[in-house]
Design a protein around this motif. Structure first.
Motif, mmCIF file in Angstrom:
data_model
loop_
_atom_site.group_PDB
_atom_site.id
_atom_site.type_symbol
_atom_site.label_atom_id
_atom_site.label_comp_id
_atom_site.label_asym_id
_atom_site.label_seq_id
_atom_site.Cartn_x
_atom_site.Cartn_y
_atom_site.Cartn_z
ATOM 1 N N PHE A 1 -0.445 -11.905 6.890
ATOM 2 C CA PHE A 1 -1.195 -10.866 7.582
ATOM 3 C C PHE A 1 -0.446 -9.557 7.355
ATOM 4 O O PHE A 1 0.774 -9.491 7.558
ATOM 5 C CB PHE A 1 -1.251 -11.226 9.067
ATOM 6 C CG PHE A 1 -1.839 -10.160 9.950
ATOM 7 C CD1 PHE A 1 -3.151 -9.754 9.790
ATOM 8 C CD2 PHE A 1 -1.086 -9.570 10.951
ATOM 9 C CE1 PHE A 1 -3.695 -8.779 10.606
ATOM 10 C CE2 PHE A 1 -1.624 -8.595 11.772
ATOM 11 C CZ PHE A 1 -2.929 -8.204 11.598
ATOM 12 N N PHE A 2 -1.157 -8.541 6.889
ATOM 13 C CA PHE A 2 -0.524 -7.253 6.607
ATOM 14 C C PHE A 2 -1.245 -6.150 7.367
ATOM 15 O O PHE A 2 -2.485 -6.114 7.379
ATOM 16 C CB PHE A 2 -0.586 -6.929 5.111
ATOM 17 C CG PHE A 2 0.072 -7.950 4.234
ATOM 18 C CD1 PHE A 2 1.424 -7.870 3.930
ATOM 19 C CD2 PHE A 2 -0.653 -9.004 3.713
ATOM 20 C CE1 PHE A 2 2.028 -8.824 3.132
ATOM 21 C CE2 PHE A 2 -0.062 -9.963 2.911
ATOM 22 C CZ PHE A 2 1.293 -9.879 2.623
ATOM 23 N N GLU A 3 -0.468 -5.287 7.998
ATOM 24 C CA GLU A 3 -1.014 -4.067 8.572
ATOM 25 C C GLU A 3 -0.619 -2.926 7.631
ATOM 26 O O GLU A 3 0.559 -2.743 7.343
ATOM 27 C CB GLU A 3 -0.445 -3.829 9.971
ATOM 28 C CG GLU A 3 -0.881 -4.914 10.962
ATOM 29 C CD GLU A 3 -0.071 -4.893 12.250
ATOM 30 O OE1 GLU A 3 -0.660 -4.790 13.331
ATOM 31 O OE2 GLU A 3 1.182 -5.000 12.168
ATOM 32 N N VAL A 4 -1.620 -2.205 7.146
ATOM 33 C CA VAL A 4 -1.368 -1.198 6.127
ATOM 34 C C VAL A 4 -1.839 0.168 6.626
ATOM 35 O O VAL A 4 -2.921 0.294 7.197
ATOM 36 C CB VAL A 4 -2.109 -1.544 4.814
ATOM 37 C CG1 VAL A 4 -1.846 -0.496 3.745
ATOM 38 C CG2 VAL A 4 -1.700 -2.923 4.319
ATOM 39 N N GLU A 5 -0.994 1.172 6.410
ATOM 40 C CA GLU A 5 -1.382 2.565 6.693
ATOM 41 C C GLU A 5 -1.658 3.240 5.360
ATOM 42 O O GLU A 5 -0.799 3.238 4.468
ATOM 43 C CB GLU A 5 -0.232 3.259 7.441
ATOM 44 C CG GLU A 5 -0.429 4.732 7.725
ATOM 45 C CD GLU A 5 -1.470 4.974 8.824
ATOM 46 O OE1 GLU A 5 -1.414 4.266 9.840
ATOM 47 O OE2 GLU A 5 -2.326 5.861 8.631
ATOM 48 N N LEU A 6 -2.875 3.794 5.225
ATOM 49 C CA LEU A 6 -3.252 4.437 3.966
ATOM 50 C C LEU A 6 -3.205 5.949 4.099
ATOM 51 O O LEU A 6 -3.606 6.497 5.117
ATOM 52 C CB LEU A 6 -4.681 4.034 3.580
ATOM 53 C CG LEU A 6 -4.896 2.557 3.231
ATOM 54 C CD1 LEU A 6 -6.387 2.249 3.128
ATOM 55 C CD2 LEU A 6 -4.209 2.229 1.926
ATOM 56 N N PHE B 1 -4.890 -3.325 -4.382
ATOM 57 C CA PHE B 1 -3.552 -3.745 -3.917
ATOM 58 C C PHE B 1 -3.611 -5.167 -3.352
ATOM 59 O O PHE B 1 -2.759 -6.009 -3.639
ATOM 60 C CB PHE B 1 -3.101 -2.751 -2.845
ATOM 61 C CG PHE B 1 -1.697 -2.937 -2.357
ATOM 62 C CD1 PHE B 1 -0.612 -2.851 -3.225
ATOM 63 C CD2 PHE B 1 -1.436 -3.158 -1.011
ATOM 64 C CE1 PHE B 1 0.695 -3.005 -2.766
ATOM 65 C CE2 PHE B 1 -0.145 -3.305 -0.544
ATOM 66 C CZ PHE B 1 0.923 -3.229 -1.426
ATOM 67 N N ILE C 1 7.671 -4.108 0.170
ATOM 68 C CA ILE C 1 6.338 -4.162 -0.445
ATOM 69 C C ILE C 1 5.817 -2.751 -0.677
ATOM 70 O O ILE C 1 5.296 -2.417 -1.739
ATOM 71 C CB ILE C 1 5.359 -4.958 0.452
ATOM 72 C CG1 ILE C 1 5.780 -6.421 0.529
ATOM 73 C CG2 ILE C 1 3.935 -4.837 -0.068
ATOM 74 C CD1 ILE C 1 5.033 -7.229 1.586
ATOM 75 N N SER D 1 5.089 -1.025 -4.236
ATOM 76 C CA SER D 1 3.735 -0.588 -4.562
ATOM 77 C C SER D 1 3.768 0.821 -5.162
ATOM 78 O O SER D 1 3.065 1.116 -6.129
ATOM 79 C CB SER D 1 2.835 -0.626 -3.319
ATOM 80 O OG SER D 1 3.088 0.474 -2.467
ATOM 81 N N ILE E 1 -0.618 3.804 -0.476
ATOM 82 C CA ILE E 1 -0.162 2.785 0.463
ATOM 83 C C ILE E 1 1.057 3.366 1.199
ATOM 84 O O ILE E 1 2.175 3.345 0.688
ATOM 85 C CB ILE E 1 0.235 1.479 -0.278
ATOM 86 C CG1 ILE E 1 -0.860 1.025 -1.246
ATOM 87 C CG2 ILE E 1 0.606 0.392 0.721
ATOM 88 C CD1 ILE E 1 -2.156 0.595 -0.590
ATOM 89 N N GLU F 1 2.346 2.735 4.419
ATOM 90 C CA GLU F 1 3.204 1.857 5.212
ATOM 91 C C GLU F 1 2.614 0.453 5.197
ATOM 92 O O GLU F 1 1.400 0.288 5.254
ATOM 93 C CB GLU F 1 3.309 2.348 6.667
ATOM 94 C CG GLU F 1 4.394 1.620 7.452
ATOM 95 C CD GLU F 1 4.361 1.920 8.962
ATOM 96 O OE1 GLU F 1 3.626 2.830 9.390
ATOM 97 O OE2 GLU F 1 5.067 1.211 9.700
ATOM 98 N N VAL F 2 3.499 -0.535 5.129
ATOM 99 C CA VAL F 2 3.063 -1.932 5.184
ATOM 100 C C VAL F 2 3.924 -2.654 6.212
ATOM 101 O O VAL F 2 5.156 -2.515 6.200
ATOM 102 C CB VAL F 2 3.222 -2.634 3.806
ATOM 103 C CG1 VAL F 2 2.822 -4.109 3.902
ATOM 104 C CG2 VAL F 2 2.401 -1.933 2.741
ATOM 105 N N ARG F 3 3.293 -3.359 7.114
ATOM 106 C CA ARG F 3 4.026 -4.268 8.004
ATOM 107 C C ARG F 3 3.471 -5.663 7.815
ATOM 108 O O ARG F 3 2.266 -5.859 7.812
ATOM 109 C CB ARG F 3 3.928 -3.815 9.474
ATOM 110 C CG ARG F 3 4.847 -2.611 9.752
ATOM 111 C CD ARG F 3 4.741 -2.108 11.162
ATOM 112 N NE ARG F 3 5.471 -2.879 12.157
ATOM 113 C CZ ARG F 3 6.772 -2.813 12.395
ATOM 114 N NH1 ARG F 3 7.541 -2.022 11.676
ATOM 115 N NH2 ARG F 3 7.319 -3.534 13.347
ATOM 116 N N GLN F 4 4.374 -6.625 7.618
ATOM 117 C CA GLN F 4 3.908 -7.984 7.350
ATOM 118 C C GLN F 4 4.019 -8.844 8.590
ATOM 119 O O GLN F 4 5.023 -8.835 9.301
ATOM 120 C CB GLN F 4 4.733 -8.617 6.211
ATOM 121 C CG GLN F 4 4.293 -10.063 5.977
ATOM 122 C CD GLN F 4 4.603 -10.609 4.615
ATOM 123 O OE1 GLN F 4 5.327 -9.998 3.841
ATOM 124 N NE2 GLN F 4 4.063 -11.771 4.303
#
Lengths: 82, 82
Positions: free
Chosen positions: A41-46, A62, B21, B25, B33, B35-38
């Motif tokens: 599970f990924f939370e992504v800020e674009l 991605f 990640i 990227s 992209i 910020e990514v939080r897994q």
């Protein structure tokens, strides 16, 4: 723009990690956990300042090319804010 | 009964895996992209034949005690079918 990406094993693909969790749960007394499948599970800020459509397209690429292995995994994207 | 469990790092807890990640990227050309939080994602099948309430309570305990580390992680359960 925030988004989430779920990466799950395709139906039919064995999940030894999930099986191990399920078996361990039985061993320590959980009797009602019949099956466990683990995904990511990924939370992504674009950064979408100028072009939200391009940001969405980039996240699609991605998720497909980096976050998941399309041979054995599916991915699902949800955009949380415009 | 099916249910899903999301396990995510609490706000404020560093996520070196997500940072890696995100940085990777950028290095391969993804520019939006930010910020990514897994986190982790589990699909669970519960044996609830006789007592759905007990099955729900057991999954709550399973998520709290086994699937997550309550010092640094939050969990969220969704029951998908009765």
């Amino acid at each position: 723009m925030k988004a989430t990406v779920h990466v799950t094993l395709k139906p039919g693909v064995l999940d030894p990690q999930g099986q191990t969790i399920q078996q361990a749960s039985e061993a320590i007394g959980f009797t009602r956990i019949a099956e466990v499948r683990q995904g990511k599970f990924f939370e992504v800020e674009l950064s979408d300042g100028d072009d939200p459509a391009a940001a969405r397209a980039e996240l699609e690429r991605f998720a497909r090319e980096v976050l998941s292995n399309p041979v054995i995994e599916d991915y699902r994207i949800e955009f949380l804010s415009a």
